[in-house]
Design an enzyme around this catalytic site. Structure first.
Site, PDB file in Angstrom:
ATOM      1  CE  LYS A  13      -1.947  -0.897   3.806  1.00 50.36           C
ATOM      2  NZ  LYS A  13      -1.637  -1.438   4.847  1.00 50.36           N
ATOM      3  NE  ARG A  88      -4.208  -1.861  11.334  1.00 45.23           N
ATOM      4  CZ  ARG A  88      -3.190  -1.188  10.817  1.00 45.23           C
ATOM      5  NH1 ARG A  88      -3.329   0.074  10.500  1.00 45.23           N
ATOM      6  NH2 ARG A  88      -2.041  -1.786  10.585  1.00 45.23           N
ATOM      7  NE  ARG A 127       9.259  -2.007   6.170  1.00 49.45           N
ATOM      8  CZ  ARG A 127       8.013  -1.543   6.278  1.00 49.45           C
ATOM      9  NH1 ARG A 127       7.421  -1.023   5.227  1.00 49.45           N
ATOM     10  NH2 ARG A 127       7.350  -1.653   7.404  1.00 49.45           N
ATOM     11  NE  ARG A 160       7.794  -0.140  10.919  1.00 51.24           N
ATOM     12  CZ  ARG A 160       6.692  -0.008  10.186  1.00 51.24           C
ATOM     13  NH1 ARG A 160       6.723   0.692   9.077  1.00 51.24           N
ATOM     14  NH2 ARG A 160       5.567  -0.565  10.536  1.00 51.24           N
ATOM     15  NE  ARG A 171       2.954  -4.459  11.603  1.00 46.54           N
ATOM     16  CZ  ARG A 171       3.892  -4.027  10.766  1.00 46.54           C
ATOM     17  NH1 ARG A 171       5.113  -4.514  10.805  1.00 46.54           N
ATOM     18  NH2 ARG A 171       3.620  -3.102   9.883  1.00 46.54           N
TER      19      ARG A 171
END
Ligand code: AMP
Length: 219
Positions: A13, A88, A127, A160, A171
């Site tokens: 996204k 959400r 990432r 992160r 998640r």
């Protein structure tokens, strides 16, 4: 155009939002980014949100909805917005509908990036982000020239906390469970447009542009 982007973490996204915000000339509002910024600046909201975020759990509604309501009334949303990471839950969707009603706006489209858990885990757990300039890398798909060092500014690359594999899986599952009803909700309202988050980024952008063009033509 007022657009919501739905899809699990790692669905791409963010990548599409960067392209689409230029195309539609409107801001990309990511609740995850707003919350991370509040944590970094040690704002009261950030202090309340941090423990939930570190575990990959949802931050309580009373914190998030206040933040979104503030953001949506800023003047740069006059030409529309791309809302990413919000809503959400159905409760958040109802809140959004009511807030938009108050300012005489409505949603034009909800894009759902349907993506598998394994694709999301592979994208996010690899990432790495530059601490100084925010450039994004991937250990396999887009590695920096030198391990752990940013090609652009030589800053240190970090992972992160919530991109660790276990947290990403959590998640993803939290997201799936929470958004099942949301997808139905927007589907019944006739706003949902489903695309595959596994699609190559450039190809996906072309698909989205066509959809936006057709909505604008029929407006
Ligand atoms: P994201 O960058 O969208 O994956 O969001 C990172 C984290 O911020 C999530 O794991 C949640 O802890 C929190 N968060 C972001 N958006 C919301 C939301 N709409 N409601 C509750 N928590 C959120």
């Amino acid at each position: 155009m007022n657009v919501v982007l739905l899809g699990p973490p790692g669905a791409g996204k963010g990548t599409q939002a960067k392209l689409v915000k230029e195309y539609l000339s409107c801001p990309h509002i990511s609740t995850g980014d707003l919350l991370r910024d509040a944590v970094k600046k040690e704002l009261p909201i950030g202090k309340e949100a941090k423990s939930y975020m570190d575990k990959g759990e949802l931050v309580p509604d009373e914190i998030v909805v206040r933040m979104v309501a503030d953001r949506l009334t800023q003047s740069d949303t006059g030409n529309g917005f791309l809302l990413d990471g919000f809503p959400r839950t159905i409760e958040q969707a109802k809140f959004l509908g009511a807030e938009l009603d108050k300012i005489d706006k409505g949603l034009d489209l909800v894009v759902y990036f349907k993506t598998s858990e394994e694709v999301c885990v592979s994208r996010l757990s690899g990432r790495r982000i530059c601490r100084d300039c925010g450039a994004i890398y991937h250990v396999k798909n887009m590695p920096p020239k030198s391990d752990g060092v940013c090609d652009v500014c030589e800053g240190e690359l970090y992972q992160r906390d919530d991109d660790k594999e276990e947290t990403v899986r959590n998640r993803f599952r939290v997201y799936e469970k929470q958004t099942e009803d949301l997808i139905k909700y927007y589907g019944e309202m006739g706003l949902l447009y489903e695309v595959s988050g596994d699609t190559d980024a450039e190809e996906l952008f072309e698909i989205l542009k066509k959809k936006f063009d057709s909505i604008q033509k029929n407006a």
